[in-house]
Design a protein around this motif. Structure first.
Motif, PDB file in Angstrom:
ATOM      1  N   PRO A  91       2.571  -2.233  -4.739  1.00 12.16           N
ATOM      2  CA  PRO A  91       3.365  -2.064  -3.521  1.00 12.16           C
ATOM      3  C   PRO A  91       4.539  -3.034  -3.480  1.00 12.16           C
ATOM      4  O   PRO A  91       4.417  -4.209  -3.858  1.00 12.16           O
ATOM      5  CB  PRO A  91       2.352  -2.374  -2.404  1.00 12.16           C
ATOM      6  N   THR A 197       6.856  -3.507   8.520  1.00 12.51           N
ATOM      7  CA  THR A 197       6.714  -2.106   8.155  1.00 12.51           C
ATOM      8  C   THR A 197       5.395  -1.881   7.436  1.00 12.51           C
ATOM      9  O   THR A 197       5.028  -2.644   6.535  1.00 12.51           O
ATOM     10  CB  THR A 197       7.884  -1.668   7.244  1.00 12.51           C
ATOM     11  N   VAL A 198       4.704  -0.831   7.843  1.00  6.03           N
ATOM     12  CA  VAL A 198       3.460  -0.408   7.193  1.00  6.03           C
ATOM     13  C   VAL A 198       3.553   1.099   6.974  1.00  6.03           C
ATOM     14  O   VAL A 198       3.773   1.860   7.931  1.00  6.03           O
ATOM     15  CB  VAL A 198       2.226  -0.741   8.043  1.00  6.03           C
ATOM     16  N   ASP A 199       3.396   1.532   5.725  1.00  3.44           N
ATOM     17  CA  ASP A 199       3.444   2.961   5.393  1.00  3.44           C
ATOM     18  C   ASP A 199       4.690   3.642   5.947  1.00  3.44           C
ATOM     19  O   ASP A 199       4.643   4.773   6.441  1.00  3.44           O
ATOM     20  CB  ASP A 199       2.184   3.665   5.915  1.00  3.44           C
ATOM     21  N   LEU A 253       7.588  -1.624   3.111  1.00  4.95           N
ATOM     22  CA  LEU A 253       6.454  -2.372   3.657  1.00  4.95           C
ATOM     23  C   LEU A 253       6.871  -3.805   3.915  1.00  4.95           C
ATOM     24  O   LEU A 253       7.864  -4.296   3.371  1.00  4.95           O
ATOM     25  CB  LEU A 253       5.270  -2.361   2.693  1.00  4.95           C
ATOM     26  N   VAL A 301      -0.416  -6.569   3.010  1.00  9.69           N
ATOM     27  CA  VAL A 301       0.207  -5.267   2.749  1.00  9.69           C
ATOM     28  C   VAL A 301       0.666  -5.154   1.298  1.00  9.69           C
ATOM     29  O   VAL A 301       0.697  -4.048   0.745  1.00  9.69           O
ATOM     30  CB  VAL A 301       1.367  -4.963   3.728  1.00  9.69           C
ATOM     31  N   GLY A 304      -2.054  -3.865  -0.655  1.00  9.39           N
ATOM     32  CA  GLY A 304      -2.445  -2.499  -0.322  1.00  9.39           C
ATOM     33  C   GLY A 304      -3.376  -2.405   0.861  1.00  9.39           C
ATOM     34  O   GLY A 304      -4.012  -1.363   1.072  1.00  9.39           O
ATOM     35  N   SER A 306      -4.224  -3.272   5.242  1.00  9.05           N
ATOM     36  CA  SER A 306      -3.574  -3.206   6.543  1.00  9.05           C
ATOM     37  C   SER A 306      -3.438  -4.610   7.128  1.00  9.05           C
ATOM     38  O   SER A 306      -4.290  -5.468   6.882  1.00  9.05           O
ATOM     39  CB  SER A 306      -4.393  -2.340   7.508  1.00  9.05           C
TER      40      SER A 306
END
Length: 405
Positions: A91, A197-199, A253, A301, A304, A306
């Motif tokens: 990520p 930012t997440v996803d 992310l 994050v 990978g 939350s």
């Protein structure tokens, strides 16, 4: 005993150093990758390599073993972190867009191509006077890399170019300035929007405003830096605009710091985008006054996972006073008021230069004489506290002694 998982931290110095503790808390070894030249990063922090199982000093580093994550810890590491993460299939920010997150020339062009308003600009290695015909006056001249207002110049008239001609042509991180970014000066209020930012979904964590002592144009924004409430005029506009910017730059992310000018007679203007945590000690203030765990959640994050929470729940309004020396260079005799200000309610930290230190005209973050971190229950109390701090602290600078013949 098997080797533990490792995390590559790119430029974990200054504001990025706490990432090492976040890794240690999870039992993760740290490979420190330093894109800043070794003498420069050592001057920033002689102990910067503490906690590394391996330290690599390179602009294009070789990391032979796939780590668990690659995290940009500080501004100069954003591009290298994106490239490393992409190469390992981890990520991170899209490697194709990452150059526009570091190089302000690319940042301006990328934003403009995607409908994000930026200042009218051009670039010049030499011939700055000719460049001003494109931007008009006043103008801002700055390195195409760097941060913290280092070697950023306000040009009100052509004679101001003399200061730039005399400047050391290196940015904050020691890189040679091959070309200047020359852009129109945008008059208006200046904000910094901090996001996570997440996803692909963006959350605005908070918004800060740079406030100056007067209405004049400026090239050093650091005077009062104040977290603003939800009802502050302009806050909703810049928060919305910041999320547009994140989409335009395909921010995938983690944290981002978006600096925006809000003209009185027009739409918001992007000044800067940093795909990393904010500086100036803001993350430490978050940890004291909210549910945010910026270092742990940024690491999460990139692994990978939350984040713990994106609902800050601030219990105070936060702020900072930067005590500048706007006069000529000299020697610091004293910072009056430091014996009383730290004892006041709401004053959470004071850092100041030592008496006897050489002091230049304050032109950038980190060059201020003193910095005061503040927290108060509401906007009015914070404003009153800032005024009280400024009335109490006085900087005394004397001429440098003449050099013996």
């Amino acid at each position: 005993m098997p080797q533990r998982d490792s995390v590559v931290l790119v430029d974990p110095v200054l504001n990025g150093a706490p990432f090492k503790m976040a890794c240690a808390d999870r039992g993760l070894d740290v490979v420190g990758v330093y894109t800043i030249d070794r003498p420069v990063v050592t001057a920033m922090d002689p102990d910067h390599a503490a906690g590394d199982v391996r330290s690599v000093y390179a602009r294009e580093p070789d990391v032979p073993t796939r780590p668990a994550a690659v995290v940009p810890a500080t501004e100069p590491g954003v591009l290298v972190a994106a490239r490393l993460a992409g190469g390992f299939g981890l990520p991170g920010q899209p490697a194709a867009v990452a150059p526009a997150l570091r190089d302000k020339r690319r940042m301006r062009r990328h934003a403009r191509a995607r409908g994000i308003r930026v200042p009218r600009f051009t670039t010049a290695a030499v011939g700055l006077a000719e460049a001003l015909h494109h931007t008009g006056l006043p103008a801002i001249v700055k390195p195409t890399s760097g941060a913290g207002s280092h070697n950023v110049f306000l040009v009100r008239e052509p004679n101001d170019l003399d200061r730039i001609a005399r400047a050391d042509r290196h940015d904050l991180f020691g890189d040679a300035i091959d070309e200047w970014l020359v852009e129109e000066y945008v008059r208006g209020r200046e904000f910094a929007v901090n996001t996570f930012t997440v996803d692909g979904g963006h959350t605005v964590l908070d918004v800060w405003e740079y406030r100056q002592p007067g209405p004049g144009d400026y090239d050093n924004p650091y005077w009062d830096f104040v977290q603003v409430g939800p009802d502050t005029p302009g806050r909703a506009t810049v928060a919305w605009f910041a999320q547009r910017v994140l989409d335009a730059f395909e921010i995938a992310l983690g944290p981002a710091h978006v600096e925006i000018k809000l003209p009185t007679d027009g739409d918001p203007v992007l000044i800067e985008l940093g795909a990393r945590l904010p500086g100036a000690g803001i993350p430490s203030q978050w940890e004291r006054h909210s549910a945010l765990r910026p270092y742990a959640d940024t690491l999460a994050v990139h692994l990978g996972e939350s984040p713990t929470t994106l609902e800050p729940g601030f219990d105070a309004r936060l702020g900072m006073c930067f005590v500048r020396h706007d006069g000529p260079a000299g020697v610091l005799r004293a910072v009056h008021g430091l014996d009383t200000v730290p004892t006041w309610t709401g004053v959470e930290g004071v850092a100041a230069a030592a008496p006897g230190s050489p002091i230049g005209t304050t032109t950038a973050l980190g060059a201020e004489v003193a910095r005061v971190q503040l927290a108060a229950p509401d906007d009015a109390t914070l404003a009153s506290l800032i005024a009280r701090v400024r009335a109490e602290i006085r900087v005394e600078v004397v001429d440098r002694p003449a050099r013996a013949a």
